[in-house]
Design a protein around this motif. Structure first.
Motif, mmCIF file in Angstrom:
data_model
loop_
_atom_site.group_PDB
_atom_site.id
_atom_site.type_symbol
_atom_site.label_atom_id
_atom_site.label_comp_id
_atom_site.label_asym_id
_atom_site.label_seq_id
_atom_site.Cartn_x
_atom_site.Cartn_y
_atom_site.Cartn_z
ATOM 1 N N MET A 140 0.724 4.150 -2.725
ATOM 2 C CA MET A 140 0.357 5.507 -2.330
ATOM 3 C C MET A 140 1.432 6.517 -2.678
ATOM 4 S SD MET A 140 -2.661 5.844 -1.239
ATOM 5 C CE MET A 140 -2.355 7.530 -0.696
ATOM 6 N N ARG A 141 2.683 6.162 -2.453
ATOM 7 C CA ARG A 141 3.747 7.119 -2.746
ATOM 8 C C ARG A 141 3.881 7.372 -4.236
ATOM 9 N NH1 ARG A 141 8.629 5.366 1.225
ATOM 10 N NH2 ARG A 141 8.245 3.339 0.279
ATOM 11 N N ALA A 142 3.622 6.345 -5.051
ATOM 12 C CA ALA A 142 3.639 6.553 -6.492
ATOM 13 C C ALA A 142 2.482 7.456 -6.912
ATOM 14 C CB ALA A 142 3.552 5.204 -7.210
ATOM 15 N N GLN A 143 1.290 7.236 -6.326
ATOM 16 C CA GLN A 143 0.134 8.075 -6.627
ATOM 17 C C GLN A 143 0.390 9.523 -6.219
ATOM 18 O OE1 GLN A 143 -3.086 7.469 -7.831
ATOM 19 N NE2 GLN A 143 -2.667 5.351 -8.413
ATOM 20 N N LEU A 144 0.951 9.694 -5.050
ATOM 21 C CA LEU A 144 1.205 11.043 -4.545
ATOM 22 C C LEU A 144 2.264 11.756 -5.367
ATOM 23 C CD1 LEU A 144 1.120 10.131 -0.760
ATOM 24 C CD2 LEU A 144 -0.491 11.662 -1.905
ATOM 25 N N GLN A 145 3.283 11.023 -5.821
ATOM 26 C CA GLN A 145 4.301 11.645 -6.655
ATOM 27 C C GLN A 145 3.716 12.063 -7.995
ATOM 28 O OE1 GLN A 145 7.617 12.321 -5.644
ATOM 29 N NE2 GLN A 145 7.300 13.648 -7.415
ATOM 30 N N THR A 146 2.773 11.260 -8.504
ATOM 31 C CA THR A 146 2.093 11.623 -9.741
ATOM 32 C C THR A 146 1.305 12.920 -9.567
ATOM 33 O OG1 THR A 146 1.871 9.296 -10.383
ATOM 34 C CG2 THR A 146 0.401 10.862 -11.462
ATOM 35 N N LEU A 147 0.658 13.069 -8.416
ATOM 36 C CA LEU A 147 -0.064 14.312 -8.126
ATOM 37 C C LEU A 147 0.882 15.496 -8.134
ATOM 38 C CD1 LEU A 147 -2.559 15.925 -7.164
ATOM 39 C CD2 LEU A 147 -1.940 15.279 -4.816
ATOM 40 N N VAL A 148 2.032 15.341 -7.514
ATOM 41 C CA VAL A 148 3.013 16.427 -7.472
ATOM 42 C C VAL A 148 3.474 16.790 -8.875
ATOM 43 C CG1 VAL A 148 5.339 17.061 -6.706
ATOM 44 C CG2 VAL A 148 3.788 15.878 -5.149
ATOM 45 N N ASP A 149 3.678 15.775 -9.720
ATOM 46 C CA ASP A 149 4.178 16.007 -11.079
ATOM 47 C C ASP A 149 3.158 16.717 -11.965
ATOM 48 O OD1 ASP A 149 6.495 14.738 -10.357
ATOM 49 O OD2 ASP A 149 5.906 12.795 -11.200
ATOM 50 N N ARG A 150 1.862 16.510 -11.673
ATOM 51 C CA ARG A 150 0.834 16.995 -12.599
ATOM 52 C C ARG A 150 0.100 18.247 -12.127
ATOM 53 N NH1 ARG A 150 -2.050 11.201 -14.262
ATOM 54 N NH2 ARG A 150 -0.199 10.284 -15.247
ATOM 55 N N GLU B 45 6.189 0.463 -10.695
ATOM 56 C CA GLU B 45 5.776 -0.046 -9.395
ATOM 57 C C GLU B 45 4.274 0.056 -9.219
ATOM 58 O OE1 GLU B 45 8.019 2.243 -6.664
ATOM 59 O OE2 GLU B 45 9.302 0.563 -6.152
ATOM 60 N N GLU B 46 3.719 1.199 -9.610
ATOM 61 C CA GLU B 46 2.295 1.441 -9.401
ATOM 62 C C GLU B 46 1.453 0.391 -10.120
ATOM 63 O OE1 GLU B 46 -1.003 4.924 -10.321
ATOM 64 O OE2 GLU B 46 1.135 5.343 -10.479
ATOM 65 N N VAL C 238 0.838 -1.198 0.000
ATOM 66 C CA VAL C 238 0.000 0.000 0.000
ATOM 67 C C VAL C 238 0.875 1.250 0.000
ATOM 68 C CG1 VAL C 238 -1.817 1.274 1.192
ATOM 69 C CG2 VAL C 238 -1.849 -1.225 1.196
ATOM 70 N N ALA C 239 1.982 1.190 0.747
ATOM 71 C CA ALA C 239 2.889 2.338 0.812
ATOM 72 C C ALA C 239 3.498 2.642 -0.546
ATOM 73 C CB ALA C 239 3.986 2.079 1.842
ATOM 74 N N VAL C 240 3.923 1.623 -1.275
ATOM 75 C CA VAL C 240 4.488 1.826 -2.605
ATOM 76 C C VAL C 240 3.440 2.422 -3.541
ATOM 77 C CG1 VAL C 240 5.413 0.649 -4.646
ATOM 78 C CG2 VAL C 240 6.217 0.023 -2.364
ATOM 79 N N VAL D 176 10.265 -0.319 1.412
ATOM 80 C CA VAL D 176 9.844 -0.832 0.124
ATOM 81 C C VAL D 176 10.332 -2.269 -0.003
ATOM 82 C CG1 VAL D 176 10.009 -0.538 -2.373
ATOM 83 C CG2 VAL D 176 9.981 1.460 -0.875
ATOM 84 N N PRO D 177 9.451 -3.223 -0.307
ATOM 85 C CA PRO D 177 9.890 -4.613 -0.431
ATOM 86 C C PRO D 177 10.940 -4.783 -1.518
ATOM 87 C CG PRO D 177 7.493 -4.426 -0.472
ATOM 88 C CD PRO D 177 8.043 -3.043 -0.599
ATOM 89 N N GLU D 178 11.833 -5.741 -1.337
ATOM 90 C CA GLU D 178 12.881 -5.986 -2.320
ATOM 91 C C GLU D 178 12.331 -6.455 -3.659
ATOM 92 O OE1 GLU D 178 15.690 -8.650 -0.716
ATOM 93 O OE2 GLU D 178 16.383 -7.276 0.850
#
Length: 243
Positions: free
Chosen positions: A101-111, A171-172, A97-99, A133-135
């Motif tokens: 969410m962080r990908a989603q949030l970074q996308t928000l920042v980018d757009r 990852e997302e 879930v953390a991976v 982040v899992p290996e």
């Protein structure tokens, strides 16, 4: 107060305004809350069973967890069958879930160019940063000069940003989260919990987790290092005058 827009759509897009200042629509609330509550219960289990705080916090967390699990999204059985075929049992792991969410949030920042959205994304990113982040994810290929590989502004070398974004998008799509809830299902959960929007419940959940971690770290159940004198905490009381 529930925003009218939520009642008029099948499901608001991720990070749409909720009608509450500084709070945006969560991209995937059910698995995020389930993972958060499971982690909170894990932290609470490290407290002594006689702890009054543990007992009350566990009761509240388990009650809300049961409400979440009672409302299943469409396609849940197929999703569950696929997880079992892949050898996965139980709820989705909080690191996944953390991976996501962080990908989603970074996308928000980018757009976005709106400073309020950027501030919201960075604040939410802080919540998920603590979870490793899992290996199994491709972030192991990221440059080693970053404390958190999913936060772009921590990269020391700007030329790696493009590679970072590519890996985050990959990852997302790899994270196997459950199907989305409908607006009606979100409202059903909100009514059963009775604490406002799910986004508000999630923020409250982070506060509960932080409190549990503080109680655990401070070992509040242990005796005081300095024992108070007898009567020290007794309030002043009106005494009957003696002749």
């Amino acid at each position: 107060m529930r925003p009218t827009t939520r009642l008029l759509t099948a499901r608001l897009p991720a990070f749409s305004p909720t009608g509450i200042t500084g709070v945006l629509t969560h991209p995937h609330p059910r698995p995020a809350l389930i993972a958060l509550y499971n982690h909170t219960l894990s932290v609470l289990s490290s407290l002594p069973s006689h702890s009054v705080y543990r007992q009350s916090a566990e009761n509240l967390t388990r009650a809300r967890l049961e409400i979440l699990k009672s409302v299943k999204p469409a396609g849940w059985n197929d999703y569950l069958a696929t997880r079992r075929q892949n050898g996965l049992q139980g709820d989705v792991d909080i690191t996944d879930v953390a991976v996501y969410m962080r990908a989603q949030l970074q996308t928000l920042v980018d757009r976005t160019t709106f400073s309020g959205n950027v501030a919201y994304a960075k604040q939410e990113m802080e919540h998920w940063r603590a979870f490793a982040v899992p290996e199994s994810h491709d972030t192991r290929k990221l440059p080693q000069n970053t404390a958190d590989p999913l936060v772009k502004d921590l990269l020391a070398d700007a030329e790696h940003n493009e590679e970072l974004q590519r890996l985050m998008r990959q990852e997302e799509t790899e994270i196997d989260l459950e199907p989305q809830l409908t607006a009606e299902q979100v409202m059903e959960i909100e009514e059963k919990i009775g604490e406002g929007l799910l986004e508000e419940v999630i923020e409250e959940g982070w506060g509960e987790l932080q409190c549990a971690e503080t109680m655990r770290d401070d070992k509040v159940w242990e005796p005081l290092e300095v024992v108070p004198e007898e009567g020290q905490w007794v309030g002043f009381e009106r005494q009957i005058a003696t002749p």
